[in-house]
Design an enzyme around this catalytic site. Structure first.
Site, short mmCIF file in Angstrom:
data_model
loop_
_atom_site.label_atom_id
_atom_site.label_comp_id
_atom_site.label_asym_id
_atom_site.label_seq_id
_atom_site.Cartn_x
_atom_site.Cartn_y
_atom_site.Cartn_z
N MET A 165 9.02 -25.57 -23.69
CA MET A 165 8.15 -25.60 -24.79
C MET A 165 7.28 -26.73 -24.97
O MET A 165 7.38 -27.05 -26.24
CB MET A 165 8.92 -24.32 -25.58
CG MET A 165 9.22 -23.50 -25.89
SD MET A 165 7.55 -22.39 -25.22
CE MET A 165 6.81 -21.93 -27.01
N ASN B 218 3.23 -22.39 -13.85
CA ASN B 218 3.38 -22.52 -15.75
C ASN B 218 3.55 -20.77 -15.13
O ASN B 218 2.48 -20.53 -14.77
CB ASN B 218 3.35 -23.34 -16.81
CG ASN B 218 2.83 -22.88 -17.66
OD1 ASN B 218 4.66 -22.43 -17.88
ND2 ASN B 218 2.24 -22.32 -18.15
N HIS C 22 2.46 -18.11 -17.96
CA HIS C 22 1.49 -17.87 -19.91
C HIS C 22 1.35 -16.38 -19.37
O HIS C 22 0.66 -15.31 -18.63
CB HIS C 22 0.36 -18.73 -19.52
CG HIS C 22 -0.61 -18.76 -20.48
ND1 HIS C 22 0.08 -19.35 -21.86
CD2 HIS C 22 -1.22 -17.76 -21.29
CE1 HIS C 22 -0.86 -18.77 -22.83
NE2 HIS C 22 -1.43 -18.07 -22.42
C1 GRF Z 1 7.56 -15.47 -21.09
O1 GRF Z 1 7.02 -14.55 -21.50
C2 GRF Z 1 6.16 -16.88 -20.48
O2 GRF Z 1 5.14 -16.30 -20.19
C3 GRF Z 1 6.51 -17.53 -21.53
O3 GRF Z 1 7.52 -18.39 -22.29
C4 GRF Z 1 8.14 -16.70 -22.65
C5 GRF Z 1 9.32 -17.18 -21.64
O4 GRF Z 1 10.78 -15.92 -21.77
N1 GRF Z 1 5.20 -18.69 -21.24
P1 GRF Z 1 11.79 -15.96 -21.74
O5 GRF Z 1 12.85 -17.32 -22.15
O6 GRF Z 1 12.50 -16.20 -20.25
O7 GRF Z 1 12.49 -14.78 -21.77
#
Ligand code: GRF
Length: 204
Positions: free
Chosen positions: A93, A110, A112
């Protein structure tokens, strides 16, 4: 730098991290090996998942550093020590600065939860629901200096159902992510992805 030596960056649950680790265990990561988890939140569930999977982690709190650049310089030193050739962001993040981007140009990807360029940034699933689109999906893309603006490597679409909530849609999106991300990482690890301008080509 070997494409097959992978670091996954994550800040939260880490369910995509788990899917990638499982794909590696099953021999489905194109010879790729997850050598390191990097997290900016040492207390995040993903850190416990890495421990359980026996994957080393680098857990640094950005606020313990005088600047974002110094925080990232610490990460780069560890990546270089481990000869990492591919950075896979999976729910990391934070925006990435040139300190990390420059040594790893074209080697950071990445995932998304929308069909980019629609609904970039935070809460893409909520944005798509609020907008009322009938189709949304998942995008895997190279990372550049912008917010979700790098070249697209792969996309999958899925329908938004009439009764969908953010939770139900997120669940279906996640299931797509757990298939798509390991497949793209496998292609990269195996050296099968080429970039022609903004167009990524995955060779069979
Ligand atoms: C995922 O939905 C991804 O697309 C976004 O963040 C979320 C991460 O989920 N970038 P997790 O931590 O892998 O469960």
């Amino acid at each position: 730098m070997q494409w097959s030596r992978i670091a996954v960056f994550a800040s939260g649950q880490g369910s995509n991290f788990a899917a990638l680790a499982e794909a590696e265990r099953a021999g489905q990561l194109g010879g790729g090996r997850i050598e390191l988890l990097v997290s900016d939140r040492p207390e995040a569930p993903v850190a416990r998942r890495a421990e359980a999977a026996g994957i080393p982690s680098l857990l640094l709190r950005p606020k313990d550093f005088a600047s974002r650049e110094l925080y990232e310089a610490g990460i780069v030193a560890e990546l270089q020590r481990r000869n990492i050739g591919l950075i896979v962001l999976a729910g990391y993040m934070r925006l990435i600065s040139p300190v990390l981007l420059e040594p790893y140009a074209g080697r950071i990807i990445n995932i998304h939860p929308s069909l980019l360029p629609a609904f970039a940034g935070k809460d893409a699933i909520g944005q798509a629901l609020d907008y009322g689109v009938k189709l949304t999906g998942v995008t895997v893309h190279f990372v550049d200096g912008g917010m979700d603006t790098g070249p697209v490597i792969a996309q999958r679409s899925l329908a938004v159902e009439a009764g969908d909530t953010a939770e139900s849609l997120a669940e279906r999106i996640h299931r797509v992510e757990y298939e798509l991300y390991p497949a793209v990482v496998a292609a990269l690890a195996a050296g099968k992805v080429e970039l022609d301008g903004r167009r990524a080509i995955i060779r069979a």
